[in-house]
Motif scaffolding. Structure first.
Motif, PDB file in Angstrom:
ATOM      1  N   VAL A  49       0.838  -1.204   0.000  1.00  0.00           N
ATOM      2  CA  VAL A  49       0.000   0.000   0.000  1.00  0.00           C
ATOM      3  C   VAL A  49       0.872   1.252   0.000  1.00  0.00           C
ATOM      4  O   VAL A  49       0.562   2.235  -0.684  1.00  0.00           O
ATOM      5  N   LEU A  50       1.956   1.242   0.730  1.00  0.00           N
ATOM      6  CA  LEU A  50       2.894   2.369   0.731  1.00  0.00           C
ATOM      7  C   LEU A  50       3.371   2.669  -0.692  1.00  0.00           C
ATOM      8  O   LEU A  50       3.368   3.821  -1.137  1.00  0.00           O
ATOM      9  N   HIS A  51       3.730   1.630  -1.432  1.00  0.00           N
ATOM     10  CA  HIS A  51       4.185   1.809  -2.814  1.00  0.00           C
ATOM     11  C   HIS A  51       3.038   2.267  -3.722  1.00  0.00           C
ATOM     12  O   HIS A  51       3.261   3.076  -4.631  1.00  0.00           O
ATOM     13  N   ALA A  52       1.832   1.768  -3.478  1.00  0.00           N
ATOM     14  CA  ALA A  52       0.675   2.219  -4.252  1.00  0.00           C
ATOM     15  C   ALA A  52       0.405   3.697  -3.988  1.00  0.00           C
ATOM     16  O   ALA A  52       0.172   4.481  -4.920  1.00  0.00           O
ATOM     17  N   GLU A  53       0.450   4.090  -2.717  1.00  0.00           N
ATOM     18  CA  GLU A  53       0.254   5.502  -2.363  1.00  0.00           C
ATOM     19  C   GLU A  53       1.331   6.366  -3.016  1.00  0.00           C
ATOM     20  O   GLU A  53       1.038   7.459  -3.512  1.00  0.00           O
ATOM     21  N   ALA A  54       2.560   5.889  -3.026  1.00  0.00           N
ATOM     22  CA  ALA A  54       3.656   6.654  -3.625  1.00  0.00           C
ATOM     23  C   ALA A  54       3.374   6.933  -5.104  1.00  0.00           C
ATOM     24  O   ALA A  54       3.706   8.010  -5.608  1.00  0.00           O
ATOM     25  N   ARG A  55       2.753   5.993  -5.778  1.00  0.00           N
ATOM     26  CA  ARG A  55       2.454   6.167  -7.204  1.00  0.00           C
ATOM     27  C   ARG A  55       1.270   7.095  -7.450  1.00  0.00           C
ATOM     28  O   ARG A  55       1.185   7.710  -8.517  1.00  0.00           O
ATOM     29  N   VAL A  56       0.352   7.182  -6.500  1.00  0.00           N
ATOM     30  CA  VAL A  56      -0.895   7.904  -6.742  1.00  0.00           C
ATOM     31  C   VAL A  56      -0.945   9.255  -6.034  1.00  0.00           C
ATOM     32  O   VAL A  56      -1.358  10.249  -6.630  1.00  0.00           O
ATOM     33  N   ILE A  57      -0.548   9.329  -4.781  1.00  0.00           N
ATOM     34  CA  ILE A  57      -0.821  10.547  -3.996  1.00  0.00           C
ATOM     35  C   ILE A  57       0.410  11.340  -3.586  1.00  0.00           C
ATOM     36  O   ILE A  57       0.273  12.438  -3.055  1.00  0.00           O
ATOM     37  N   CYS A  58       1.598  10.800  -3.824  1.00  0.00           N
ATOM     38  CA  CYS A  58       2.811  11.477  -3.351  1.00  0.00           C
ATOM     39  C   CYS A  58       3.497  12.257  -4.468  1.00  0.00           C
ATOM     40  O   CYS A  58       3.143  12.135  -5.636  1.00  0.00           O
ATOM     41  N   HIS A  59       4.508  13.020  -4.080  1.00  0.00           N
ATOM     42  CA  HIS A  59       5.274  13.755  -5.087  1.00  0.00           C
ATOM     43  C   HIS A  59       5.949  12.760  -6.029  1.00  0.00           C
ATOM     44  O   HIS A  59       6.124  11.590  -5.713  1.00  0.00           O
ATOM     45  N   ASP A  60       6.310  13.241  -7.187  1.00  0.00           N
ATOM     46  CA  ASP A  60       6.752  12.361  -8.268  1.00  0.00           C
ATOM     47  C   ASP A  60       8.015  11.564  -7.965  1.00  0.00           C
ATOM     48  O   ASP A  60       8.228  10.517  -8.572  1.00  0.00           O
ATOM     49  N   ASP A  61       8.844  12.012  -7.056  1.00  0.00           N
ATOM     50  CA  ASP A  61      10.080  11.289  -6.737  1.00  0.00           C
ATOM     51  C   ASP A  61       9.910  10.214  -5.664  1.00  0.00           C
ATOM     52  O   ASP A  61      10.827   9.444  -5.414  1.00  0.00           O
ATOM     53  N   MET A  62       8.761  10.154  -5.024  1.00  0.00           N
ATOM     54  CA  MET A  62       8.599   9.248  -3.886  1.00  0.00           C
ATOM     55  C   MET A  62       8.833   7.784  -4.265  1.00  0.00           C
ATOM     56  O   MET A  62       9.491   7.054  -3.533  1.00  0.00           O
ATOM     57  N   SER A  63       8.300   7.346  -5.399  1.00  0.00           N
ATOM     58  CA  SER A  63       8.495   5.942  -5.792  1.00  0.00           C
ATOM     59  C   SER A  63       9.972   5.615  -5.922  1.00  0.00           C
ATOM     60  O   SER A  63      10.424   4.549  -5.509  1.00  0.00           O
ATOM     61  N   ARG A  64      10.726   6.544  -6.471  1.00  0.00           N
ATOM     62  CA  ARG A  64      12.182   6.328  -6.619  1.00  0.00           C
ATOM     63  C   ARG A  64      12.847   6.292  -5.249  1.00  0.00           C
ATOM     64  O   ARG A  64      13.715   5.464  -4.994  1.00  0.00           O
ATOM     65  N   TRP A  65      12.435   7.166  -4.351  1.00  0.00           N
ATOM     66  CA  TRP A  65      13.027   7.208  -3.017  1.00  0.00           C
ATOM     67  C   TRP A  65      12.765   5.928  -2.238  1.00  0.00           C
ATOM     68  O   TRP A  65      13.593   5.492  -1.452  1.00  0.00           O
ATOM     69  N   LEU A  66      11.586   5.341  -2.436  1.00  0.00           N
ATOM     70  CA  LEU A  66      11.248   4.117  -1.712  1.00  0.00           C
ATOM     71  C   LEU A  66      12.075   2.920  -2.173  1.00  0.00           C
ATOM     72  O   LEU A  66      12.250   1.974  -1.430  1.00  0.00           O
ATOM     73  N   GLY A  67      12.513   2.960  -3.414  1.00  0.00           N
ATOM     74  CA  GLY A  67      13.216   1.806  -3.959  1.00  0.00           C
ATOM     75  C   GLY A  67      12.219   0.740  -4.370  1.00  0.00           C
ATOM     76  O   GLY A  67      11.003   0.929  -4.295  1.00  0.00           O
ATOM     77  N   PRO A  68      12.724  -0.412  -4.792  1.00  0.00           N
ATOM     78  CA  PRO A  68      11.817  -1.450  -5.285  1.00  0.00           C
ATOM     79  C   PRO A  68      11.013  -2.097  -4.156  1.00  0.00           C
ATOM     80  O   PRO A  68      11.467  -2.179  -3.022  1.00  0.00           O
ATOM     81  N   LEU A  69       9.832  -2.550  -4.508  1.00  0.00           N
ATOM     82  CA  LEU A  69       9.000  -3.310  -3.592  1.00  0.00           C
ATOM     83  C   LEU A  69       9.580  -4.714  -3.498  1.00  0.00           C
ATOM     84  O   LEU A  69       9.822  -5.360  -4.509  1.00  0.00           O
ATOM     85  N   VAL A  70       9.820  -5.164  -2.289  1.00  0.00           N
ATOM     86  CA  VAL A  70      10.386  -6.502  -2.078  1.00  0.00           C
ATOM     87  C   VAL A  70       9.243  -7.431  -1.684  1.00  0.00           C
ATOM     88  O   VAL A  70       8.762  -7.406  -0.559  1.00  0.00           O
ATOM     89  N   GLY A  71       8.784  -8.222  -2.634  1.00  0.00           N
ATOM     90  CA  GLY A  71       7.666  -9.133  -2.398  1.00  0.00           C
ATOM     91  C   GLY A  71       6.338  -8.461  -2.670  1.00  0.00           C
ATOM     92  O   GLY A  71       6.201  -7.244  -2.541  1.00  0.00           O
ATOM     93  N   GLY A  72       5.367  -9.256  -3.076  1.00  0.00           N
ATOM     94  CA  GLY A  72       4.008  -8.764  -3.237  1.00  0.00           C
ATOM     95  C   GLY A  72       3.730  -7.968  -4.489  1.00  0.00           C
ATOM     96  O   GLY A  72       2.668  -7.353  -4.598  1.00  0.00           O
ATOM     97  N   ALA A  73       4.655  -7.962  -5.456  1.00  0.00           N
ATOM     98  CA  ALA A  73       4.470  -7.160  -6.666  1.00  0.00           C
ATOM     99  C   ALA A  73       3.192  -7.525  -7.419  1.00  0.00           C
ATOM    100  O   ALA A  73       2.587  -6.677  -8.077  1.00  0.00           O
ATOM    101  N   GLN A  74       2.757  -8.781  -7.298  1.00  0.00           N
ATOM    102  CA  GLN A  74       1.557  -9.216  -8.010  1.00  0.00           C
ATOM    103  C   GLN A  74       0.295  -8.520  -7.496  1.00  0.00           C
ATOM    104  O   GLN A  74      -0.742  -8.544  -8.156  1.00  0.00           O
ATOM    105  N   TYR A  75       0.360  -7.877  -6.338  1.00  0.00           N
ATOM    106  CA  TYR A  75      -0.800  -7.187  -5.764  1.00  0.00           C
ATOM    107  C   TYR A  75      -0.734  -5.671  -5.953  1.00  0.00           C
ATOM    108  O   TYR A  75      -1.689  -4.968  -5.635  1.00  0.00           O
ATOM    109  N   LEU A  76       0.383  -5.178  -6.469  1.00  0.00           N
ATOM    110  CA  LEU A  76       0.596  -3.733  -6.532  1.00  0.00           C
ATOM    111  C   LEU A  76      -0.386  -3.031  -7.466  1.00  0.00           C
ATOM    112  O   LEU A  76      -0.942  -1.986  -7.106  1.00  0.00           O
TER     113      LEU A  76
END
Length: 194
Positions: free
Chosen positions: A142-169
């Motif tokens: 959910v943190l990664h989903a929020e980063a893609r939808v509601i956060c500033h544009d660099d947030m996804s990059r700052w978080l780094g890759p999602l470790v596990g659960g990519a099939q639900y993203l």
């Protein structure tokens, strides 16, 4: 702390007997995620309650038992009292206790969560489940989903890759984009026949 329902919450007391679901729900829906630094979804701020229900939703996608989904809905319950504090800040903060002692904020907030879960009449092991692997993974998704939808544009990059659960993203991203669902927070805490 005086709650809007008239109860008084003694943060340093032994229990939260006066804490009601209505008070917690109001706090959770009033506190925006990301310390308020997030885009609105469907014309409203994305709140801690939206986030908590999204974690519960992802746990359902993962096929987790209802009790684990309830733990997902309560994993940030303390934020209904304390507000949303970003995790990196939690690691730096300390709380001065009435007895003169100092505790870290993370330990303090976990104790608030434990007592809030008990005040809602949920089994004590729900608290342990809030720190379990499945809940942590759903929270990260959910943190990664929020980063893609509601956060500033660099947030996804700052978080780094999602470790596990990519099939639900992708489904989690869609959930955030549509502003969650209409599930009531109280209904999300119902244990059912699990």
């Amino acid at each position: 702390l005086g709650m809007l329902d008239g109860s008084v919450l003694h943060v340093f007391g032994d229990d939260f007997a006066g804490l009601s679901l209505a008070s917690l729900k109001l706090g959770l829906e009033s506190h925006p995620r990301w310390s308020g630094q997030a885009r609105h979804v469907m014309g409203r701020p994305w709140s801690v309650m939206h986030h908590s229900l999204a974690v519960r939703y992802v746990l359902g996608l993962m096929g987790e038992r209802r009790i684990v989904q309830v733990a997902g809905a309560t994993h940030d319950l303390e934020e209904g009292v304390l507000g949303d504090v970003p995790t990196p800040w939690k690691r730096c903060l300390r709380v001065a206790m009435p007895d003169g002692g100092i505790v870290d904020y993370e330990a303090f907030s976990l104790d608030i969560r434990r007592r809030a879960i008990a005040a809602l009449g949920l089994p004590s092991f729900v608290f342990d489940l809030t720190e379990s692997g499945p809940v942590k993974l759903a929270d990260a998704i959910v943190l990664h989903a929020e980063a893609r939808v509601i956060c500033h544009d660099d947030m996804s990059r700052w978080l780094g890759p999602l470790v596990g659960g990519a099939q639900y993203l992708d489904e989690a991203v869609a959930y955030v984009r549509r502003g969650g669902d209409s599930e009531d927070f109280g209904a999300a805490l119902h244990l059912g026949d699990d």
